[in-house]
Design an enzyme around this catalytic site. Structure first.
Site, short mmCIF file in Angstrom:
data_model
loop_
_atom_site.label_atom_id
_atom_site.label_comp_id
_atom_site.label_asym_id
_atom_site.label_seq_id
_atom_site.Cartn_x
_atom_site.Cartn_y
_atom_site.Cartn_z
N ASN A 23 2.25 -5.89 -15.96
CA ASN A 23 3.68 -6.16 -16.13
C ASN A 23 4.43 -5.17 -15.24
O ASN A 23 4.30 -3.95 -15.41
CB ASN A 23 4.06 -6.01 -17.61
CG ASN A 23 3.47 -7.13 -18.44
OD1 ASN A 23 3.75 -8.30 -18.21
ND2 ASN A 23 2.60 -6.78 -19.39
N HIS A 51 -14.71 -3.75 -26.67
CA HIS A 51 -15.11 -3.20 -25.37
C HIS A 51 -15.57 -4.32 -24.45
O HIS A 51 -15.79 -5.45 -24.89
CB HIS A 51 -16.24 -2.17 -25.54
CG HIS A 51 -17.49 -2.73 -26.18
ND1 HIS A 51 -17.78 -2.56 -27.52
CD2 HIS A 51 -18.52 -3.45 -25.68
CE1 HIS A 51 -18.92 -3.16 -27.80
NE2 HIS A 51 -19.40 -3.72 -26.70
N ARG A 62 -4.59 -6.00 -20.41
CA ARG A 62 -3.36 -5.49 -19.79
C ARG A 62 -3.60 -4.09 -19.24
O ARG A 62 -4.29 -3.27 -19.89
CB ARG A 62 -2.23 -5.45 -20.82
CG ARG A 62 -1.82 -6.82 -21.31
CD ARG A 62 -0.77 -6.72 -22.40
NE ARG A 62 -0.36 -8.05 -22.86
CZ ARG A 62 -0.98 -8.75 -23.81
NH1 ARG A 62 -2.05 -8.24 -24.42
NH2 ARG A 62 -0.54 -9.95 -24.15
N GLU A 103 -19.08 -0.32 -22.35
CA GLU A 103 -20.45 0.00 -22.73
C GLU A 103 -21.33 -0.11 -21.49
O GLU A 103 -21.13 -0.99 -20.64
CB GLU A 103 -20.92 -0.99 -23.81
CG GLU A 103 -22.29 -0.70 -24.36
CD GLU A 103 -22.70 -1.68 -25.47
OE1 GLU A 103 -21.97 -2.68 -25.70
OE2 GLU A 103 -23.75 -1.46 -26.09
N ARG A 120 -7.42 -2.63 -35.39
CA ARG A 120 -8.58 -2.93 -34.57
C ARG A 120 -8.73 -4.43 -34.28
O ARG A 120 -8.19 -5.26 -35.00
CB ARG A 120 -9.85 -2.41 -35.24
CG ARG A 120 -9.88 -0.89 -35.33
CD ARG A 120 -11.21 -0.38 -35.84
NE ARG A 120 -11.58 -1.00 -37.09
CZ ARG A 120 -12.81 -0.96 -37.61
NH1 ARG A 120 -13.77 -0.31 -36.96
NH2 ARG A 120 -13.07 -1.52 -38.76
N HIS A 155 -13.36 -15.86 -18.29
CA HIS A 155 -12.85 -14.49 -18.14
C HIS A 155 -12.40 -13.88 -19.46
O HIS A 155 -12.23 -14.55 -20.46
CB HIS A 155 -11.74 -14.41 -17.09
CG HIS A 155 -10.41 -15.01 -17.45
ND1 HIS A 155 -9.87 -16.10 -16.78
CD2 HIS A 155 -9.49 -14.67 -18.38
CE1 HIS A 155 -8.68 -16.37 -17.31
NE2 HIS A 155 -8.42 -15.53 -18.28
N GLU A 183 -9.92 -10.35 -15.88
CA GLU A 183 -8.53 -10.51 -15.48
C GLU A 183 -7.74 -9.30 -15.96
O GLU A 183 -7.78 -8.95 -17.14
CB GLU A 183 -7.94 -11.78 -16.12
CG GLU A 183 -6.46 -11.97 -15.79
CD GLU A 183 -5.81 -13.16 -16.51
OE1 GLU A 183 -6.49 -13.78 -17.36
OE2 GLU A 183 -4.64 -13.46 -16.23
#
Lengths: 177, 177
Positions: free
Chosen positions: B96, B118, B30, B164, B114, B26, B92
């Site tokens: 929070n 994506h 967040r 994308e 950075r 996975h 996933e």
């Protein structure tokens, strides 16, 4: 049967049928140095480089990797490229040319500003896998014996991105009320 | 036959055999508001919520989603949880608790600092998929007709993470010298 196994506020139980031909193909991370990242992802984690694409105008290259156990990977380049864009669980690494020689450091998303958290590999034996990572000198964010979740470890890749290591057979119970 | 289809500085041609049972399971992002993200990933992209895990002590919940076309997803909870941690191409989402009510904004990794770039979905017909996304009011970073790569679009999820959209059959040639 409803589409979703778990219902939850927001979850669409009957999505448009056309979506069921969509494939979650890849996740992309920027990397400083392709040589060290390709070494890590192939030697430490066993990923296979499916395809490298070079974009001279934009001065960057893309490296597409995957675990390919038991899969026939096309040898023909165009066919392999279509396979790369069509299969599941591809990791795309983006290299902006020259970053390996300058002071580029990428952000792993786990300190401010937060966002992306980690990628995760499932392994058949997390104790054996972690002992192997130790022997290979891999960096840890969290060893198995640290913290409250003793079945899960976090290592880092060469850019500091977090990689969770889990053993599915040990994780049927975590997080359950 | 050598393990890797493409050779490249750094690539390990004969990785340790134990790695071949590892699975790239996975990627974790967040999210501010699970209701809006679950709506987006299930209704717009057709993902299925395999499992929600709640961690009261840490005040967070995890949502595991995947495209499951043609796959039998176990109904038994513990079995489904092991399936979730063992299969490929899981997304996933970490929530929070309370972030949907405060000023939390997550960082998508595409401006400084950075790092992560994506995720990507492959679709059988990128024109049809993009027309559908337009009709659903999805936000775009890059429409098909923008920029030099006319077979690729970028949309955003509700937190602004880039997604994308590619059609594998059209992308056998990009990036080739």
């Amino acid at each position: 049967m409803a589409f979703n196994t778990e219902t939850q506020a927001g979850v669409c139980l009957e999505p448009d049928a056309v979506t069921q031909d969509y494939v979650f193909n890849h996740s992309m991370l920027r990397i400083k140095d392709p040589q060290r990242s390709l070494d890590f992802y192939s030697r430490v984690l066993g990923m296979r480089l499916l395809r490298r694409l070079d974009f001279a105008e934009g001065k960057f290259s893309l490296y597409f990797l995957a675990m390919t156990k038991g899969e026939a990977v096309p040898e023909d380049v165009a066919e392999r490229q279509r396979y790369t864009f069509g299969r599941q669980s591809v990791l795309e690494l983006t290299h902006n040319w020259g970053s390996e020689h300058d002071d580029t450091q990428y952000h792993n998303g786990n300190k401010e500003p937060r966002g992306f958290g980690h990628i995760c590999f499932a392994v058949p034996d997390v104790q054996a896998a972690c002992a192997r990572f130790e022997a290979l000198g891999v960096n840890y964010v969290k060893r198995l014996e640290q913290g409250s979740m003793r079945n899960i470890a976090f290592i880092t890749d060469p850019d500091g991105y977090w990689i969770e290591i889990v053993q599915p057979s040990l994780n049927g119970e975590i997080g359950r009320a």
